[in-house]
Design a protein around this motif. Structure first.
Motif, mmCIF file in Angstrom:
data_model
loop_
_atom_site.group_PDB
_atom_site.id
_atom_site.type_symbol
_atom_site.label_atom_id
_atom_site.label_comp_id
_atom_site.label_asym_id
_atom_site.label_seq_id
_atom_site.Cartn_x
_atom_site.Cartn_y
_atom_site.Cartn_z
ATOM 1 N N ASN A 127 0.838 -1.185 0.000
ATOM 2 C CA ASN A 127 0.000 0.000 0.000
ATOM 3 C C ASN A 127 0.880 1.245 0.000
ATOM 4 N N SER A 128 0.715 2.095 -1.010
ATOM 5 C CA SER A 128 1.563 3.279 -1.120
ATOM 6 C C SER A 128 1.192 4.329 -0.086
ATOM 7 N N LYS A 144 6.971 -3.363 4.593
ATOM 8 C CA LYS A 144 5.794 -2.696 4.027
ATOM 9 C C LYS A 144 6.192 -1.637 3.003
ATOM 10 N N ILE A 145 7.475 -1.294 2.985
ATOM 11 C CA ILE A 145 7.974 -0.288 2.046
ATOM 12 C C ILE A 145 8.146 -0.948 0.684
ATOM 13 N N ARG A 146 7.686 -0.258 -0.370
ATOM 14 C CA ARG A 146 7.847 -0.790 -1.734
ATOM 15 C C ARG A 146 9.323 -1.019 -2.029
ATOM 16 N N GLY A 147 9.637 -2.195 -2.549
ATOM 17 C CA GLY A 147 11.004 -2.528 -2.931
ATOM 18 C C GLY A 147 11.831 -3.117 -1.794
ATOM 19 N N VAL A 148 11.263 -3.296 -0.618
ATOM 20 C CA VAL A 148 12.018 -3.838 0.514
ATOM 21 C C VAL A 148 11.481 -5.218 0.861
ATOM 22 N N LYS A 165 20.873 6.465 13.887
ATOM 23 C CA LYS A 165 19.657 6.794 13.130
ATOM 24 C C LYS A 165 19.992 7.511 11.827
ATOM 25 N N PHE A 166 19.098 7.333 10.857
ATOM 26 C CA PHE A 166 19.212 8.051 9.588
ATOM 27 C C PHE A 166 18.878 9.513 9.842
ATOM 28 N N GLN A 167 19.659 10.413 9.284
ATOM 29 C CA GLN A 167 19.400 11.843 9.443
ATOM 30 C C GLN A 167 18.399 12.335 8.393
ATOM 31 N N THR A 168 18.459 11.757 7.190
ATOM 32 C CA THR A 168 17.529 12.093 6.103
ATOM 33 C C THR A 168 17.105 10.795 5.442
ATOM 34 N N ILE A 169 16.037 10.851 4.656
ATOM 35 C CA ILE A 169 15.608 9.632 3.958
ATOM 36 C C ILE A 169 16.600 9.255 2.872
ATOM 37 N N ASP A 170 17.328 10.232 2.299
ATOM 38 C CA ASP A 170 18.333 9.951 1.259
ATOM 39 C C ASP A 170 19.441 9.052 1.784
ATOM 40 N N GLU A 171 19.703 9.122 3.093
ATOM 41 C CA GLU A 171 20.786 8.351 3.682
ATOM 42 C C GLU A 171 20.546 6.849 3.593
ATOM 43 N N ILE A 172 19.309 6.439 3.330
ATOM 44 C CA ILE A 172 19.010 5.010 3.218
ATOM 45 C C ILE A 172 19.721 4.394 2.010
ATOM 46 N N GLY A 179 19.680 1.173 -4.279
ATOM 47 C CA GLY A 179 20.240 2.132 -5.215
ATOM 48 C C GLY A 179 19.229 3.219 -5.517
ATOM 49 N N GLU A 180 19.527 3.997 -6.549
ATOM 50 C CA GLU A 180 18.659 5.117 -6.928
ATOM 51 C C GLU A 180 17.278 4.637 -7.353
ATOM 52 N N LYS A 181 17.200 3.537 -8.109
ATOM 53 C CA LYS A 181 15.893 3.036 -8.583
ATOM 54 C C LYS A 181 15.035 2.567 -7.402
ATOM 55 N N THR A 182 15.632 1.823 -6.488
ATOM 56 C CA THR A 182 14.888 1.341 -5.311
ATOM 57 C C THR A 182 14.459 2.525 -4.456
ATOM 58 N N PHE A 183 15.356 3.508 -4.318
ATOM 59 C CA PHE A 183 15.031 4.689 -3.532
ATOM 60 C C PHE A 183 13.852 5.434 -4.138
ATOM 61 N N GLU A 184 13.789 5.551 -5.457
ATOM 62 C CA GLU A 184 12.681 6.229 -6.114
ATOM 63 C C GLU A 184 11.347 5.544 -5.808
ATOM 64 N N LYS A 185 11.353 4.218 -5.719
ATOM 65 C CA LYS A 185 10.133 3.468 -5.406
ATOM 66 C C LYS A 185 9.671 3.739 -3.987
ATOM 67 N N MET A 186 10.618 3.886 -3.067
ATOM 68 C CA MET A 186 10.262 3.926 -1.651
ATOM 69 C C MET A 186 10.193 5.327 -1.055
ATOM 70 N N LYS A 187 10.748 6.329 -1.718
ATOM 71 C CA LYS A 187 10.910 7.646 -1.072
ATOM 72 C C LYS A 187 9.617 8.269 -0.582
#
Length: 192
Positions: A127-128, A144-148, A165-172, A179-187
């Motif tokens: 669910n997005s 529950k995150i897309r691509g994980v 802890k992650f400081q920003t979501i980009d840090e994941i 990678g960038e493609k997986t990050f685009e799915k989940m951001k």
């Protein structure tokens, strides 16, 4: 001689009358009916949990006290009391602790049938609308995150434990396998 007999008679009457008086006085000093009724006992019971006034309550022991009597003495049950796990008809004993637990409240998950917003292109079925905090979620929640999947979820948790802890979501993207493609799915579905 007549005086002696009269004196002895008077003394005998006085002795008999005195003994009746003493015997009657002993009967009157005890409370009426005390020979038949045993002294009243009381018991103390601690009632806690989902009752209106949790406390130690003292009840007059009539030989047939039940948990429900102690609960009522503590103000009765709250609306959140779970009486399915407590036998309210159980007999009480002095010094007993009665805990009334809270009902398990089951929250219904939102329906995913008509308003399903899952990713149809990737077929992930996730669910997005779910926003997952990548700093606090466990492995199951991370999936529950897309691509994980299970492997990446474990890597996210391992990364967090080693680096904080992650400081920003980009840090994941520093987690191996994201990678960038997986990050685009989940951001859109993650937060910190």
């Amino acid at each position: 001689m007549k005086n002696k007999i009269a004196l002895i008679t008077i003394l005998a009457v006085a002795l008999v009358a005195g003994s009746f008086y003493l015997f009657d006085d002993e009967k009157n000093s005890a409370p009426p009916g005390s020979e038949d009724v045993p002294a009243k006992n009381s018991i103390g019971v601690y009632v806690s949990g989902q009752v209106k006034t949790p406390a130690v309550v003292t009840l007059e022991d009539n030989g047939n006290l039940r948990i429900v009597d102690a609960v009522n003495a503590a103000g009765g049950l709250t609306e959140f009391a779970d009486t399915e796990v407590v036998n309210l008809a159980e007999h009480l004993t002095d010094g007993q602790h009665i805990h009334i637990p809270t009902k398990e409240i089951v929250l219904q998950e939102p329906s995913t049938t008509p308003t399903d917003t899952s990713d149809k292109k990737t077929g992930s079925g996730k669910n997005s609308g779910d926003i997952v905090n990548i700093n606090t979620a466990d492995e199951t929640e991370l999936q529950k995150i897309r691509g994980v999947g299970p492997a990446i979820a474990k890597r996210i948790v391992d990364y967090r434990e080693q680096n904080g802890k992650f400081q920003t979501i980009d840090e994941i993207k520093k987690v191996r396998g994201i990678g960038e493609k997986t990050f685009e799915k989940m951001k859109d579905n993650i937060t910190v």
